[in-house]
Design a protein around this motif. Structure first.
Motif, PDB file in Angstrom:
ATOM      1  N   ILE A 294      58.686  88.488 -19.709  1.00  0.00           N
ATOM      2  CA  ILE A 294      57.581  88.683 -18.760  1.00  0.00           C
ATOM      3  C   ILE A 294      57.300  90.165 -18.474  1.00  0.00           C
TER       4      ILE A 294
ATOM      5  N   GLY B 242      56.634  82.992 -13.907  1.00  0.00           N
ATOM      6  CA  GLY B 242      55.357  83.692 -13.717  1.00  0.00           C
ATOM      7  C   GLY B 242      55.077  83.917 -12.244  1.00  0.00           C
TER       8      GLY B 242
ATOM      9  N   HIS C  59      61.071  83.299 -21.100  1.00  0.00           N
ATOM     10  CA  HIS C  59      60.046  83.847 -20.193  1.00  0.00           C
ATOM     11  C   HIS C  59      60.631  85.005 -19.384  1.00  0.00           C
TER      12      HIS C  59
ATOM     13  N   GLN D 239      56.938  81.255 -28.038  1.00  0.00           N
ATOM     14  CA  GLN D 239      58.318  80.797 -28.276  1.00  0.00           C
ATOM     15  C   GLN D 239      58.360  79.732 -29.375  1.00  0.00           C
TER      16      GLN D 239
ATOM     17  N   ASP E 157      55.440  77.291 -23.024  1.00  0.00           N
ATOM     18  CA  ASP E 157      56.308  78.083 -23.909  1.00  0.00           C
ATOM     19  C   ASP E 157      55.644  79.363 -24.407  1.00  0.00           C
TER      20      ASP E 157
ATOM     21  N   GLN F 196      62.755  78.938 -20.127  1.00  0.00           N
ATOM     22  CA  GLN F 196      62.835  79.802 -18.944  1.00  0.00           C
ATOM     23  C   GLN F 196      63.498  81.146 -19.272  1.00  0.00           C
TER      24      GLN F 196
ATOM     25  N   THR G   8      54.434  83.242 -23.110  1.00  0.00           N
ATOM     26  CA  THR G   8      54.345  84.233 -22.041  1.00  0.00           C
ATOM     27  C   THR G   8      53.109  85.069 -22.353  1.00  0.00           C
TER      28      THR G   8
ATOM     29  N   THR H  33      52.648  81.434 -17.766  1.00  0.00           N
ATOM     30  CA  THR H  33      53.993  81.031 -18.231  1.00  0.00           C
ATOM     31  C   THR H  33      54.202  79.529 -17.999  1.00  0.00           C
TER      32      THR H  33
ATOM     33  N   SER I 172      59.439  77.066 -16.193  1.00  0.00           N
ATOM     34  CA  SER I 172      58.581  78.088 -16.802  1.00  0.00           C
ATOM     35  C   SER I 172      57.618  78.667 -15.764  1.00  0.00           C
TER      36      SER I 172
END
Ligand code: KG4
Ligand code: ZN
Length: 409
Positions: free
Chosen positions: A85, A121, A81, A62, A41, A78, A43, A38, A117
């Motif tokens: 996720i 993750g 994500h 994205q 941009d 963000q 995931t 992540t 970002s």
């Protein structure tokens, strides 16, 4: 489930044979590494087992949202994500018919990248690791780009790598899974970044064919339609500097200036494009290729002088999103032919950001017991992080002259 063509599967088979010789004990797959990406941009998530089989992978890009916004807005990235996720990780597990309990370790990108970002993750990987009592393998995003080619081809260490993406441009020697020597890097921006910015300024997304593509893809397609690719003259960046660093800012400014002049000349208004847009894209692509070749040529010579690459293993790996560009790849192939190097690049899907490269890097580390971390509190993200040991001043001091190879348009 499998993203690979038959050709790649055959390569995998020979790769498997090759790796069994290195790790003979692991004949049957017992370990599985889950990778999470992540950093910017995308995931991404993937699972690879210790027979080097890609069991499943998922990716949420994205790109379209950021295209609409005119660039990446970190808060927006963000939020996306955060909402993607969990579905992406669970989709990956489901496709492989596995649960987190079947996983040996979780590899996750912790550096470099956009902090907002990266943190998504990391937090999610920590959450899974806590809950299922699994170790984490921290991954350096650029190291993963540099190593993923080894999933598809038998590439022994050491080799030369050119990483060209939207956030980076660098040349390094990959000596081992965790040993890199940096020969050169961009002193300003990255090639993908100028492609994205110039494509936006040229309004390429108003052409329906390009509307859903990244800037780099749009520039490549437009350049292929050029009828007079030599119409615009662009400078060779850093031509006076005898090092392996890169610079793309000047190139971007020159392209934007030529674009502006044409807009004025043709009285272009609102959403219209300049008539010479294809030729200008071609000029930018050729100038970028010339610059990349010039620095790579010097890096090859430096490696030769310092014995960093052996004569029987002259290999150049090119990776990162911009490596998808066939014009750039072909130009680098011509250089490799001249210098007796073999050239490799991962399949397009593995050049751009993805979870597979993180899982693969995790597996390479797992196999060697490198960076397998159980104390999760010690792990954190880093927005910037150099790749390996810097030899940049040694390259500069070597002052290697280079006669630029001529590449036809
Ligand atoms: O590696 P990547 O997915 O993300 C970063 O780590 O930056 O690279 C994305 C970059 C974008 O700037 C995109 O415009 C560029 O790679 N790119 C290309 C091509 N496909 C993607 N640039 C030139 N030609 C392409 N075909
Ligand atoms: Zn990347």
């Amino acid at each position: 489930m499998n993203i690979l063509s038959n050709k790649c599967k055959n390569i995998y088979k020979s790769k498997e044979k090759f790796l069994k010789n290195i790790y003979p004990i692991k004949k049957y797959a017992t370990h599985k590494i889950l990778g999470i990406e992540t950093s910017c941009d995308d995931t991404g998530c993937a699972i690879i087992n210790d027979k080097n089989e890609l069991l499943s992978e998922s990716l949420h890009s994205q790109n379209l949202i950021h295209l609409r916004n005119g660039g990446i807005i970190p808060d927006v990235a963000q939020d996306l994500h955060k909402s993607n996720i969990e579905p992406i990780v669970f989709n990956t597990l489901q496709k492989a018919n596995l649960s987190v309990t079947d996983i040996s370790a979780i590899a996750v990108t912790l550096k470099p990248g956009l902090p907002l970002s990266l943190v998504v993750g990391m937090k999610y990987a920590k959450h899974l690791a806590h809950r299922y009592n699994k170790p984490i393998i921290p991954i350096h995003h650029m190291e993963a780009h540099a190593l993923v080619t080894r999933l598809q081809y038998d590439i022994p260490f050491p080799y030369l790598v050119l990483l060209i993406s939207g956030g980076h441009c660098l040349l390094a020697v990959v000596e081992d899974v965790n040993k890199f020597k940096l020969l050169g890097e961009s002193i300003d921006c990255a090639p993908g970044e100028i492609f994205d910015k110039v494509a936006r300024r040229m309004k390429l997304k108003n052409v329906p064919e390009y509307s859903k593509l990244s800037g780099g893809q749009a520039v490549e397609l437009a350049a292929a339609k050029a009828t007079n690719p030599h119409m615009f003259k662009l400078p060779l960046p850093l031509s006076e500097y005898k090092d392996c660093n890169f610079s793309f800012n000047g190139l971007k400014t020159s392209v934007l200036l030529q674009h502006y002049r044409k807009e004025v000349q043709h009285k272009v208004v609102a959403d219209d494009l300049i008539p010479e847009v294809n030729d200008l894209c071609a000029a930018m692509l050729m100038a970028t290729s010339r610059h990349l070749i010039h620095r790579t040529q010097r890096a090859m010579e430096f490696c030769h002088q310092k014995n960093l690459i052996t004569k029987d293993n002259k290999i150049l790996v090119v990776s990162g999103g911009v490596a998808c560009n066939d014009y750039i790849y072909n130009a680098l192939s011509i250089l490799c032919k001249e210098t007796n190097y073999k050239i490799f690049r991962p399949s397009h899907k593995l050049c751009t950001d993805n979870g597979v490269m993180i899982a693969w890097n995790g597996l390479e580390k797992w196999n060697r017991n490198i960076d397998v971390v159980s104390n999760l509190d010690s792990l954190d993200i880093e927005a910037t992080s150099p790749l390996g040991q810097s030899l940049i001043s040694d390259v500069t001091n070597a002052k290697i002259p280079i006669k630029l190879l001529k590449i036809k348009a």
